[in-house]
Design a protein around this motif. Structure first.
Motif: not given
Length: 324
Positions: A178, A230, A239-241, A243
């Motif tokens: 993330a 983004e 793809k990463r969260f 947070i």
């Protein structure tokens, strides 16, 4: 053809400084790069023809070295600054006292133009020490060199930047799942390309009407911190969260970052002062003179950044995006 004018550039060996030196060389100026470690900046000498770029040793804490660096210069550019303090390289010494030393020396040497690189948000009353010392530096420069031109950029991007490269590097680590959105990722930025900043500096030197004025330099688009994260993830196809991190927790992380910098050669990943800066938007003020007023049409993030983030993709230039 080389011009007769000599421009002394303080901080010319840094990230933005290299763009400024290259642009001034392209326009035919003779350039004297004042740096603490000239033996580490030899790549600057090939940015011009033989003898066009000179390297000299200068330390803003040593006034005599600054005086020698500006001797005979028709214009002086001060780019010196740090994003985080370390050892003797403090905000106060560089942004405030150092800027005053350079401006005073330039005035004493008879320079016709002085360009001070500050930052959007510079304000002596700011809660951020970075922004406060930038504001103090502006005031001291104007007092020492009455016709100084102040340039205040938003975050600056380019091949060696510490923003897009840093977060793309974090996102490309296999154990990182993330990226943090400090304060929820709502802070707004107006990133400006280093090449456009260099154009603005050169145009300010060549345009007498810019004397004594302040310009805020931003790119053509405004983004939230979340939108920039983004964009980075899309560009490197990872793809990463994302947070959200509330400011109090981010400040605690900033303290940890400052403690980590005690280790030699380790830069803090975050500081409390940087968290404080993120509480305010970093965009050109509505009534401020902008980069367009300096004759520069700024490039977009989308036009420049993807080319230098290629190494952060899986398999780099040979990366294949998944279908769909």
């Amino acid at each position: 053809m080389l011009r007769d004018e000599l421009v002394t550039v303080f901080g010319g060996s840094g990230f933005v400084g290299k763009y400024v030196v290259r642009e001034l060389a392209r326009r035919g100026y003779r350039i004297r790069v004042a740096t603490r470690r000239p033996h580490l900046a030899h790549e600057l000498k090939v940015m011009g023809v033989v003898g066009q770029v000179q390297l000299v040793q200068a330390n803003l804490r040593v006034e005599a070295s600054v005086d020698r660096a500006v001797e005979g210069a028709s214009a002086v550019v001060n780019l010196v600054g740090v994003l985080a303090e370390g050892g003797r390289q403090t905000f106060s010494r560089l942004h405030s006292m150092g800027a005053e030393t350079v401006a005073r020396a330039a005035a004493k040497a008879g320079a016709k133009r002085f360009i001070q690189i500050s930052a959007i948000g510079a304000d002596q009353d700011s809660d951020s020490r970075y922004a406060a010392t930038k504001g103090e530096g502006e005031a001291l420069v104007k007092a020492a060199f009455k016709t100084a031109t102040i340039l205040r950029p938003s975050i600056i991007f380019g091949t060696e930047d510490a923003f897009f490269n840093r977060f793309a590097g974090m996102a490309s680590l296999p154990f990182v799942m993330a990226l943090p959105l400090i304060g929820g990722g709502k802070t707004r930025f107006q990133p400006v390309w280093a090449g456009d900043v260099a154009d603005a500096v050169a145009n300010a030197i060549q345009t007498p009407a810019t004397a004594g004025k302040t310009y805020e330099l931003g790119g053509p688009k405004v983004y939230s911190f979340k939108e920039l994260m983004e964009f980075i993830l899309t560009t490197i196809d990872r793809k990463r969260f994302l947070i959200p991190v509330p400011f109090p927790i981010a400040s605690a992380l900033g303290l940890m970052g400052e403690l980590s910098s005690i280790i030699p050669l380790v830069d803090p990943f975050l500081t409390r002062d940087q968290v404080t800066q993120l509480k305010s938007d970093n965009v050109v003020a509505p009534r401020a003179k902008g980069i367009e007023d300096l004759g520069v049409t700024p490039q977009t993030v989308e036009a420049i950044v993807p080319a230098y983030l290629v190494p952060f993709r899986d398999k780099g230039q040979f990366h294949q995006r998944a279908a769909g």
